[in-house]
Motif scaffolding. Structure first.
Motif: not given
Length: 302
Positions: A199-203, A226-239, A243-246, A292-297
Motif C-alpha cells: 500500500e506504500y509503493v507509490l508513497a 507501471s505505477a512507478i514508471d508512470t510516476f517517473d514519466a510525470g503523470d502523478t495522477t495516473e500513477a 496504486q489505488q486501483r490495486a 474473494e481473492l480470485l474475484t478481486a484479481y
C-alpha cells in the motif's frame, strides 16, 4: 501539465521492481524447483527486475538451509542474469545467518536480505554488531529488513544511519510503518529504500525511495511497475490511480488476518500457477477467502 521536480533518488542496487517470491512446494510438501523456475520466469517476463527468495512470503522459517541454496541455484538457472536475486538469510542466530550468507553467495545470489534477530530482542548495539558481522562475511551487498511486527524489535533510524557507513550495507526493506523515521534515514544516508508494504509503493517512491519488494507482485507483477514508471514519466495522477486501483486486492492479500504467503499461494493456485501448499504451522486459505481473492484479481485485470 507541469512536470513535478524529480526527487533525489539513490541508485538502485537490486533494481526497482522486486517481488518477494513465494517458495513453491509440491502437493506432498517438498520443494518444487520446477515450479519455482516457472514462476520466476513469469515474474521477470512481467516486469520484475529483482526477485527476493526465502523472505517472509517465501516461508523462510520452514525451509531448510539446503532448500534455500537449491532455490537460489534453480532460479538463477531459470532467469540467468536478467534480474537480481536477493537471498533472505536472517535468523535468530548470528552464526547461522553468516552460514546462510556464505551459502547464498556460493549458490549465485546477487545480494542478501536480513531481518533483525527475532525472539531474543537484542538491544540496538547488539543489532548493529549482528549486521556488521553479517556484512563482513561475504562480498555481497546487504539489505536490512526492518519488520518489527514480526521480529519484535526495530532497527532504529539512528542504527541504520550508523550502519550506512558500511560499504556493503546498501539498502533497507521497510516494513516499519514509520514514514517519519524513513525520511530521517533517507535524508541522511545513501541507503536505497524499498517498501515491503504494497500500500506504500507509490508513497515511498515519491519520497525518494528506490522501489518496492512486493508480495502482491507474485500475481500482478506488472501493475506496480507501471505505477512507478508512470510516476517517473510525470503523470502523478495516473500513477496514483494505478496504486489505488490495486487496493482491493492488496487489502485482501495483506490485511485479511492471514499471512501474505497464505493468500498469495491461494490465489496462485486458483490461477493454476506454481504455488503448492504452505508449510505448518501455516494453514491454507479456505474456499471463501480464495474465491474473494480470485474475484478481486479478475476485477483488477479485466
Amino acid at each position: 501539465m507541469t512536470t513535478p521536480p524529480t526527487p533525489t533518488r539513490t541508485p538502485t542496487p537490486f533494481g526497482r521492481a522486486l517481488c518477494a517470491m513465494v517458495t513453491p512446494f509440491t502437493a506432498e510438501g517438498a520443494l518444487d524447483l520446477d515450479g519455482a523456475q516457472q514462476l520466476a520466469d513469469r515474474l521477470v517476463a512481467g516486469g520484475c527486475d529483482g526477485l527476493v527468495l526465502s523472505g517472509t512470503t517465501g516461508e523462510s522459517p520452514t525451509t531448510t538451509d539446503a532448500e534455500k541454496s537449491a532455490l537460489v541455484r534453480a532460479v538463477r538457472e531459470a532467469v540467468g542474469a536478467r534480474p537480481s536475486i536477493v537471498a533472505g538469510v536472517g535468523t535468530v542466530d548470528t552464526r547461522h545467518s553468516v552460514e546462510l550468507a556464505l551459502a547464498a553467495e556460493k549458490a549465485g545470489a546477487d545480494g542478501l536480505l536480513a531481518v533483525a534477530p527475532y525472539y531474543s530482542r537484542p538491544p540496538q548495539d547488539a543489532i548493529e554488531a549482528h549486521f556488521r558481522e553479517l556484512a563482513d562475511a561475504t562480498a555481497l551487498p546487504l539489505a536490512l529488513y526492518d519488520i518489527p511486527g514480526r521480529t519484535g524489535v526495530r532497527i532504529e533510524p539512528e542504527t541504520m544511519i550508523r550502519l550506512a557507513g558500511h560499504p556493503r550495507i546498501v539498502a533497507v526493506k521497510d516494513c516499519a510503518y514509520d514514514l517519519m523515521g524513513t525520511q530521517k534515514v533517507l535524508s541522511r544516508t545513501d541507503l536505497a529504500y524499498y517498501t515491503g508494504c504494497d500500500e506504500y509503493v507509490l508513497a515511498l517512491y515519491a519520497l525518494g525511495g528506490s522501489g518496492y519488494i512486493s508480495t502482491v507482485a507474485n500475481v500482478i507483477p506488472r501493475h506496480f511497475r507501471s505505477a512507478i514508471d508512470t510516476f517517473d514519466a510525470g503523470d502523478t495522477t495516473e500513477a496514483a490511480r494505478l496504486q489505488q486501483r490495486a487496493l482491493p486486492l492488496t487489502e485482501l492479500m495483506m490485511a485479511s488476518d492471514l499471512p501474505g504467503a497464505v493468500t498469495t499461494k491461494a490465489l496462485l493456485g486458483a490461477l493454476d500457477l506454481p504455488s503448492g501448499p504452505v508449510r505448518a504451522p501455516l494453514r491454507p486459505a479456505d474456499r471463501k477467502t480464495t474465491d474473494e481473492l480470485l474475484t478481486a484479481y479478475e476485477e483488477l485485470t479485466a
